[in-house]
Motif scaffolding. Sequence first.
Motif, PDB file in Angstrom:
ATOM      1  N   LEU A  64      -2.659  15.099 -12.888  1.00 57.10           N
ATOM      2  CA  LEU A  64      -3.369  15.521 -11.676  1.00 57.10           C
ATOM      3  C   LEU A  64      -3.332  14.433 -10.605  1.00 57.10           C
ATOM      4  O   LEU A  64      -3.148  14.713  -9.418  1.00 57.10           O
ATOM      5  CB  LEU A  64      -4.818  15.873 -12.022  1.00 57.10           C
ATOM      6  CG  LEU A  64      -5.015  17.102 -12.930  1.00 57.10           C
ATOM      7  CD1 LEU A  64      -6.492  17.274 -13.274  1.00 57.10           C
ATOM      8  CD2 LEU A  64      -4.471  18.357 -12.260  1.00 57.10           C
ATOM      9  N   LEU A  65      -3.519  13.173 -11.071  1.00 56.64           N
ATOM     10  CA  LEU A  65      -3.444  12.060 -10.113  1.00 56.64           C
ATOM     11  C   LEU A  65      -2.042  11.928  -9.525  1.00 56.64           C
ATOM     12  O   LEU A  65      -1.879  11.599  -8.346  1.00 56.64           O
ATOM     13  CB  LEU A  65      -3.854  10.759 -10.806  1.00 56.64           C
ATOM     14  CG  LEU A  65      -5.341  10.633 -11.164  1.00 56.64           C
ATOM     15  CD1 LEU A  65      -5.583   9.346 -11.950  1.00 56.64           C
ATOM     16  CD2 LEU A  65      -6.203  10.653  -9.907  1.00 56.64           C
ATOM     17  N   LEU A 109      -0.267  12.889  -1.072  1.00 61.50           N
ATOM     18  CA  LEU A 109      -0.587  11.796  -0.151  1.00 61.50           C
ATOM     19  C   LEU A 109       0.680  11.162   0.404  1.00 61.50           C
ATOM     20  O   LEU A 109       0.745  10.797   1.586  1.00 61.50           O
ATOM     21  CB  LEU A 109      -1.441  10.744  -0.856  1.00 61.50           C
ATOM     22  CG  LEU A 109      -2.885  11.163  -1.180  1.00 61.50           C
ATOM     23  CD1 LEU A 109      -3.570  10.065  -1.990  1.00 61.50           C
ATOM     24  CD2 LEU A 109      -3.666  11.444   0.090  1.00 61.50           C
ATOM     25  N   ILE A 110       1.703  11.021  -0.455  1.00 65.31           N
ATOM     26  CA  ILE A 110       2.969  10.431  -0.003  1.00 65.31           C
ATOM     27  C   ILE A 110       3.607  11.310   1.068  1.00 65.31           C
ATOM     28  O   ILE A 110       4.116  10.813   2.086  1.00 65.31           O
ATOM     29  CB  ILE A 110       3.922  10.237  -1.197  1.00 65.31           C
ATOM     30  CG1 ILE A 110       3.411   9.109  -2.098  1.00 65.31           C
ATOM     31  CG2 ILE A 110       5.338   9.927  -0.714  1.00 65.31           C
ATOM     32  CD1 ILE A 110       4.241   8.893  -3.347  1.00 65.31           C
ATOM     33  N   GLU A 111       3.578  12.643   0.845  1.00 67.51           N
ATOM     34  CA  GLU A 111       4.149  13.548   1.841  1.00 67.51           C
ATOM     35  C   GLU A 111       3.380  13.462   3.159  1.00 67.51           C
ATOM     36  O   GLU A 111       3.982  13.445   4.238  1.00 67.51           O
ATOM     37  CB  GLU A 111       4.127  14.976   1.307  1.00 67.51           C
ATOM     38  CG  GLU A 111       5.086  15.216   0.138  1.00 67.51           C
ATOM     39  CD  GLU A 111       5.006  16.641  -0.381  1.00 67.51           C
ATOM     40  OE1 GLU A 111       4.208  17.421   0.175  1.00 67.51           O
ATOM     41  OE2 GLU A 111       5.742  16.956  -1.329  1.00 67.51           O
ATOM     42  N   GLU A 112       2.050  13.406   3.050  1.00 65.61           N
ATOM     43  CA  GLU A 112       1.241  13.297   4.272  1.00 65.61           C
ATOM     44  C   GLU A 112       1.511  11.979   4.986  1.00 65.61           C
ATOM     45  O   GLU A 112       1.599  11.934   6.225  1.00 65.61           O
ATOM     46  CB  GLU A 112      -0.246  13.423   3.921  1.00 65.61           C
ATOM     47  CG  GLU A 112      -0.641  14.804   3.432  1.00 65.61           C
ATOM     48  CD  GLU A 112      -2.097  14.865   3.013  1.00 65.61           C
ATOM     49  OE1 GLU A 112      -2.726  13.788   2.949  1.00 65.61           O
ATOM     50  OE2 GLU A 112      -2.594  15.977   2.755  1.00 65.61           O
ATOM     51  N   SER A 136       0.853  -1.185   0.000  1.00 70.65           N
ATOM     52  CA  SER A 136       0.000   0.000   0.000  1.00 70.65           C
ATOM     53  C   SER A 136       0.895   1.243   0.000  1.00 70.65           C
ATOM     54  O   SER A 136       2.122   1.142   0.100  1.00 70.65           O
ATOM     55  CB  SER A 136      -0.903   0.001   1.231  1.00 70.65           C
ATOM     56  OG  SER A 136      -0.120   0.080   2.413  1.00 70.65           O
ATOM     57  N   ILE A 137       0.247   2.415  -0.103  1.00 73.64           N
ATOM     58  CA  ILE A 137       1.037   3.655  -0.115  1.00 73.64           C
ATOM     59  C   ILE A 137       1.804   3.818   1.202  1.00 73.64           C
ATOM     60  O   ILE A 137       2.993   4.143   1.213  1.00 73.64           O
ATOM     61  CB  ILE A 137       0.113   4.874  -0.347  1.00 73.64           C
ATOM     62  CG1 ILE A 137      -0.499   4.801  -1.749  1.00 73.64           C
ATOM     63  CG2 ILE A 137       0.895   6.182  -0.186  1.00 73.64           C
ATOM     64  CD1 ILE A 137      -1.465   5.928  -2.033  1.00 73.64           C
TER      65      ILE A 137
END
Length: 263
Positions: free
Chosen positions: A109-110, A117-120, A23-24
Amino acid sequence: MEKKLQAFINSGLIDKYILGDTSIAESVEVEHYISDYPEIEEEYNRLQDNLEIIAKSNSVEAPKHMLASVLKDIEEKPVISLNSPKQKTPWYSIAASFAAIGFAVLAFLLYQKNMVLIEENQVVVDEIFDLRSDIDSYNSKLDNVMLQFQKLNNPETEKYVLRGNSRAKDLKTVAYINPIDKTSMIDVVSLPKLPEEQQFQIWAELQDKMVSLGILDVNDRNLKSIPYMENALGLSITIENKNGTTNKATAENSVAEISLKNK
């Protein structure tokens, strides 16, 4: 730290990451370990090399007649002459071009959203690691407190209270001595404030000399260990000058003392 890294290797996350099954959040965690720990990077490279070896060993060589068949198909297709009339671009080609452009914009855009999201997730992972460190530190302190509690409640531990004389009326300390475990601890309950150039010092009285067991800090209110002295006859606390000699106790400097019984 070695146990922590070994546990991460045994978790199988590196294998899942190489196969693209993470997952991410898992991908961010694996990349964090790879960038920060050389041992994890080495294991990652080793697994990649093993995967490449397995892929090569299972590859199937293309049939030798395949090239000839492809060349034959090319020769049989008609060649468009430069003098032939121009053909109009079909509507579906135009539609496909617009669709490709739209897909590219959507993909961009994605991609941007994914980077956010990766930074978060990285922030979350860092906070988790900080929380784990705080928990480990807390557990270590808790273990130390429990160990001290066990020592204090040991039936073999003897308790001695040292109270100050007229020169240090507010002085009160408690010594805990276990002759079986050969451990000594001192609990500084209260110490009067001294001038900046003076300090409290604790001593063990032996048969023919006084041995320093350390300095008692006015700001220190925690239970702490002091050296255990075999066959000590008593304990005493003196007021000494910080810049003077602190390896010899004198009676006039004494502000508290006790006799150690059952020695």
